[in-house]
Design an enzyme around this catalytic site. Structure first.
Site, PDB file in Angstrom:
ATOM      1  N   ASP A  55       5.332  31.695 -10.278  1.00 59.28           N
ATOM      2  CA  ASP A  55       5.607  32.331  -8.990  1.00 59.28           C
ATOM      3  C   ASP A  55       5.757  31.263  -7.910  1.00 59.28           C
ATOM      4  O   ASP A  55       4.765  30.732  -7.413  1.00 59.28           O
ATOM      5  CB  ASP A  55       4.471  33.305  -8.654  1.00 59.28           C
ATOM      6  N   GLU A 134       1.070   0.171  -4.367  1.00 62.10           N
ATOM      7  CA  GLU A 134      -0.296  -0.363  -4.299  1.00 62.10           C
ATOM      8  C   GLU A 134      -1.203   0.664  -3.614  1.00 62.10           C
ATOM      9  O   GLU A 134      -1.607   0.488  -2.454  1.00 62.10           O
ATOM     10  CB  GLU A 134      -0.315  -1.683  -3.522  1.00 62.10           C
ATOM     11  N   GLU A 136      -4.442   2.496  -2.384  1.00 59.95           N
ATOM     12  CA  GLU A 136      -5.861   2.209  -2.165  1.00 59.95           C
ATOM     13  C   GLU A 136      -6.628   3.517  -2.046  1.00 59.95           C
ATOM     14  O   GLU A 136      -6.057   4.549  -1.722  1.00 59.95           O
ATOM     15  CB  GLU A 136      -6.031   1.376  -0.884  1.00 59.95           C
ATOM     16  N   GLU A 191     -11.494  -3.670  -2.031  1.00 61.03           N
ATOM     17  CA  GLU A 191     -10.677  -3.926  -0.854  1.00 61.03           C
ATOM     18  C   GLU A 191     -11.560  -4.368   0.320  1.00 61.03           C
ATOM     19  O   GLU A 191     -12.762  -4.564   0.174  1.00 61.03           O
ATOM     20  CB  GLU A 191      -9.857  -2.681  -0.498  1.00 61.03           C
ATOM     21  N   GLU A 198      -8.749  -1.043  -4.806  1.00 59.68           N
ATOM     22  CA  GLU A 198      -7.315  -1.063  -5.111  1.00 59.68           C
ATOM     23  C   GLU A 198      -7.133  -1.423  -6.571  1.00 59.68           C
ATOM     24  O   GLU A 198      -7.786  -2.333  -7.093  1.00 59.68           O
ATOM     25  CB  GLU A 198      -6.573  -2.072  -4.225  1.00 59.68           C
ATOM     26  N   HIS A 247       1.227   0.297  -0.006  1.00 59.06           N
ATOM     27  CA  HIS A 247       2.402  -0.555   0.165  1.00 59.06           C
ATOM     28  C   HIS A 247       3.370  -0.299  -0.981  1.00 59.06           C
ATOM     29  O   HIS A 247       2.955  -0.126  -2.131  1.00 59.06           O
ATOM     30  CB  HIS A 247       2.006  -2.031   0.169  1.00 59.06           C
ATOM     31  N   ARG A 318       1.668 -10.684   7.535  1.00 59.40           N
ATOM     32  CA  ARG A 318       1.490  -9.302   7.115  1.00 59.40           C
ATOM     33  C   ARG A 318       1.323  -8.333   8.284  1.00 59.40           C
ATOM     34  O   ARG A 318       0.944  -7.194   8.065  1.00 59.40           O
ATOM     35  CB  ARG A 318       0.255  -9.201   6.192  1.00 59.40           C
ATOM     36  N   GLU A 335       8.569  -5.460   0.737  1.00 60.97           N
ATOM     37  CA  GLU A 335       7.323  -4.711   0.700  1.00 60.97           C
ATOM     38  C   GLU A 335       7.199  -3.902   1.992  1.00 60.97           C
ATOM     39  O   GLU A 335       6.989  -4.465   3.063  1.00 60.97           O
ATOM     40  CB  GLU A 335       6.124  -5.646   0.558  1.00 60.97           C
ATOM     41  N   ARG A 337       5.051  -1.658   4.215  1.00 59.24           N
ATOM     42  CA  ARG A 337       3.591  -1.621   4.272  1.00 59.24           C
ATOM     43  C   ARG A 337       3.018  -0.394   4.987  1.00 59.24           C
ATOM     44  O   ARG A 337       1.811  -0.208   5.021  1.00 59.24           O
ATOM     45  CB  ARG A 337       3.093  -2.895   4.960  1.00 59.24           C
TER      46      ARG A 337
END
Length: 446
Positions: A55, A134, A136, A191, A198, A247, A318, A335, A337
Site C-alpha cells: 500500500d 563517510e 559518522e 571521531e 566513523e 562527506h 577543509r 569531496e 563536505r
C-alpha cells in the site's frame, strides 16, 4: 561491497541451502527511512516474479489513497542473508525498485530517481559515477527501559583508543559484521566529539554506494543495540560539540578512464572535473535541502565545528564546501563536505550528480580556490573573495530548492512537490513549538 549478478535460480538455491525462513523486500521512502515488506520464504518465487504488492499510500511521500497499489521489483544483485538471526531462523533481504500497478516505474521512488540521473550521465558519455561516502554517527547509552539517552558512551576524541574509547568493542563488532556482509572496510576510528565514530568503506558506483549507506545504517543500529547502546545518525544531537557529517567523494568515469584527471593540469584536475565542481558550487544552495534535510541539520552547518557553511573549494584546507583530496590518477575526485547522514542517499547523489552535469553542459567557470581558513575571515573578506554561505535554515534551503529548476528536474515533479510539502510542515511545526531555550531565557525575565 562487490555485487554478484545472481540469477533467480541462484537465490532459490541459496535460500534453501542456508535455511532462510523470512525475506525482507526493502526500499527507502522519500525521507530516507528504510521500509520493508517481510514475507515467509514460501513467497520467495512470488517476490522474484515481481508480484508482491504493498500500500503506497501509507508510505511518506508516495501516493494518495486512491492510487495506492504498488509493486516491489527486487534487484537480484542485492540478495543478502543477514548474519544475525532469531529463534525463527535466518532472514534475507532484497532491495527493491517501486513500480506502479500498470508496470511503469514509480516516479517518486528515490532509487529510481538516482537511476534516472545516472542515465543522464550515461547519455553524456559517462559510464560510472563513483562515490565514497563517510557517514559518522554517535553512540549513546540507553536507560533501564531501553530508551535512548543523550549520555555519552565515552569521553574519547579523534583516533582515541580503549579504555578512553568505550565504543571500540561495539565499533569493532560493526566492522566484523559489515565485512561478513561483503563490505570492504578501509578505516574505523573515533571521531572528534565524545561518543562519535566513523567507519569508512570502499567507494562504489553510485547506486551500489547508496544501497550500501542504507545497509550500513541498519547494521550500525542493530549491532549497537546488542551492546546496549543507541546509534544515531542525527547530525547534531549535542550542542557545543562537532556534529556528524557524511562527506561524499565523487568522480565520473568513461570506461576505465577517470574523467576528472588531467596529468597536464596544474592541480591534476581536468576541464570536465572543473566544470563538474563549478556546477556543484553553483547549485549548492539548491541541493542543500536534500543533502541536509532536517531542522537539526542546520545546527551542524555553523562555523567552528569543522562543518562547511561557505560555498568555496580548495585543494588544501577543509573549511570550504568542497575539497580536492591529494590522490591523482584513478583516485582523482572531489569531496563534497556538507551532506549529513540524515539525508536520503539516493536523492543526495542524484541532485549532486545533476548539479555537476549541469556545470559540464553549460561549461560553468570554476572560481578561484580559497586556500585560507574561511572561518577566520570576516564578512567583508568573504564578500571580496566571492564566498557566499549555504542556507542557514531548512526554510532557507527549501526556498533555494524551489528556485533551482535543475534540482527540481533531478527530483522530478512528484518527488519535489511531496518532499517540499512534507518539509514545510516540519518547518512550521518547529517554528510554532515553544522550546526549552525560550523558557530558560524568558520565563523569569518577562
Amino acid at each position: 561491497m562487490v555485487r554478484k549478478q545472481y540469477t533467480r535460480e541462484d537465490i532459490i538455491a541459496m535460500a534453501k541451502e542456508h535455511d532462510v525462513r523470512y525475506l525482507r523486500l526493502q526500499f527507502t521512502d522519500l525521507l530516507g527511512v528504510i521500509k520493508n515488506v517481510e514475507v515467509p520464504i514460501s513467497q520467495l518465487e512470488k517476490a522474484l516474479d515481481n508480484r508482491v504488492m504493498f500500500d503506497g499510500s501509507s508510505i511518506e511521500g508516495f501516493v494518495r489513497i486512491e492510487e495506492s497499489d504498488m509493486y516491489l521489483y527486487p534487484d537480484l544483485s542485492t540478495w543478502l542473508i543477514f548474519p544475525w538471526h532469531g529463534e525463527q531462523g535466518k532472514v534475507a533481504r532484497l532491495i527493491c525498485d517501486i513500480y506502479n500497478a500498470d508496470g511503469t516505474p514509480f516516479a517518486g521512488d528515490p532509487r529510481g530517481i538516482l537511476k534516472r540521473a545516472l542515465k543522464k550521465a550515461e547519455s553524456m558519455g559517462f559510464t560510472t559515477m563513483n562515490v565514497g561516502p563517510e557517514p559518522e554517527f554517535f553512540l549513546f547509552k540507553m536507560d533501564e527501559q531501553g530508551n535512548p539517552t543523550t549520555e555519552m558512551n565515552d569521553q574519547g576524541g579523534y583516533f582515541d583508543l580503549a579504555p578512553v574509547d568505550l565504543g571500540e568493542n561495539c565499533r569493532r563488532e560493526i566492522v566484523l559484521v559489515l565485512e561478513t556482509m561483503g563490505f570492504e572496510i578501509e578505516a574505523s576510528h573515533h571521531e572528534v566529539a565524545p561518543g562519535q565514530h566513523e567507519i569508512d568503506f570502499k567507494y562504489a558506483s553510485a547506486l551500489v554506494a547508496a544501497d550500501n549507506i542504507m545497509t550500513f545504517k541498519l547494521v550500525v543500529k542493530t549491532v549497537a543495540r546488542q551492546f546496549g547502546l543507541h546509534a544515531t545518525f542525527m547530525p547534531k544531537p549535542i550542542y557545543g560539540i562537532n556534529g556528524s557529517g557524511m562527506h561524499c567523494h565523487q568522480s565520473l568515469f568513461r570506461g576505465m578512464e577517470n574523467a576528472f584527471y588531467d596529468e597536464n593540469d596544474e592541480i591534476g584536475l581536468s576541464q570536465v572535473g572543473k566544470q563538474y565542481l563549478a556546477g556543484i558550487l553553483h547549485h549548492a544552495p539548491g541541493f542543500t535541502a536534500i543533502t541536509n534535510p532536517i531542522i537539526n541539520s542546520y545546527k551542524r552547518l555553523v562555523p567552528g565545528y569543522e562543518a562547511p557553511c561557505y560555498i568555496a573549494w580548495s585543494g588544501k584546507n577543509r573549511s570550504p564546501l568542497v575539497r580536492i583530496p591529494a590522490s591523482r590518477g584513478l583516485g582523482t575526485r572531489i569531496e563534497v563536505r556538507s551532506p549529513d547522514p540524515s539525508t536520503n542517499p539516493y536523492l543526495a547523489l542524484a541532485v549532486m550528480l545533476y548539479a555537476g552535469l549541469d556545470g559540464i553542459e553549460r561549461n560553468l567557470r570554476l572560481p578561484h580556490a580559497v586556500n585560507r581558513n574561511i572561518y577566520v575571515m570576516n564578512e567583508m573578506e568573504r564578500l571580496r573573495a566571492g564566498i557566499h554561505s549555504l542556507p542557514a535554515s531548512l526554510k532557507d534551503a527549501l526556498e533555494a530548492l524551489a528556485n533551482d529548476e535543475v534540482m527540481r528536474e533531478a527530483l522530478g515533479e512528484h518527488a519535489y512537490s511531496h518532499f517540499y510539502e512534507a518539509k514545510m510542515i516540519e518547518w512550521d511545526m518547529f517554528r510554532t513549538a515553544v522550546h526549552p531555550w525560550e523558557r530558560e531565557q524568558y520565563l523569569t525575565m518577562y
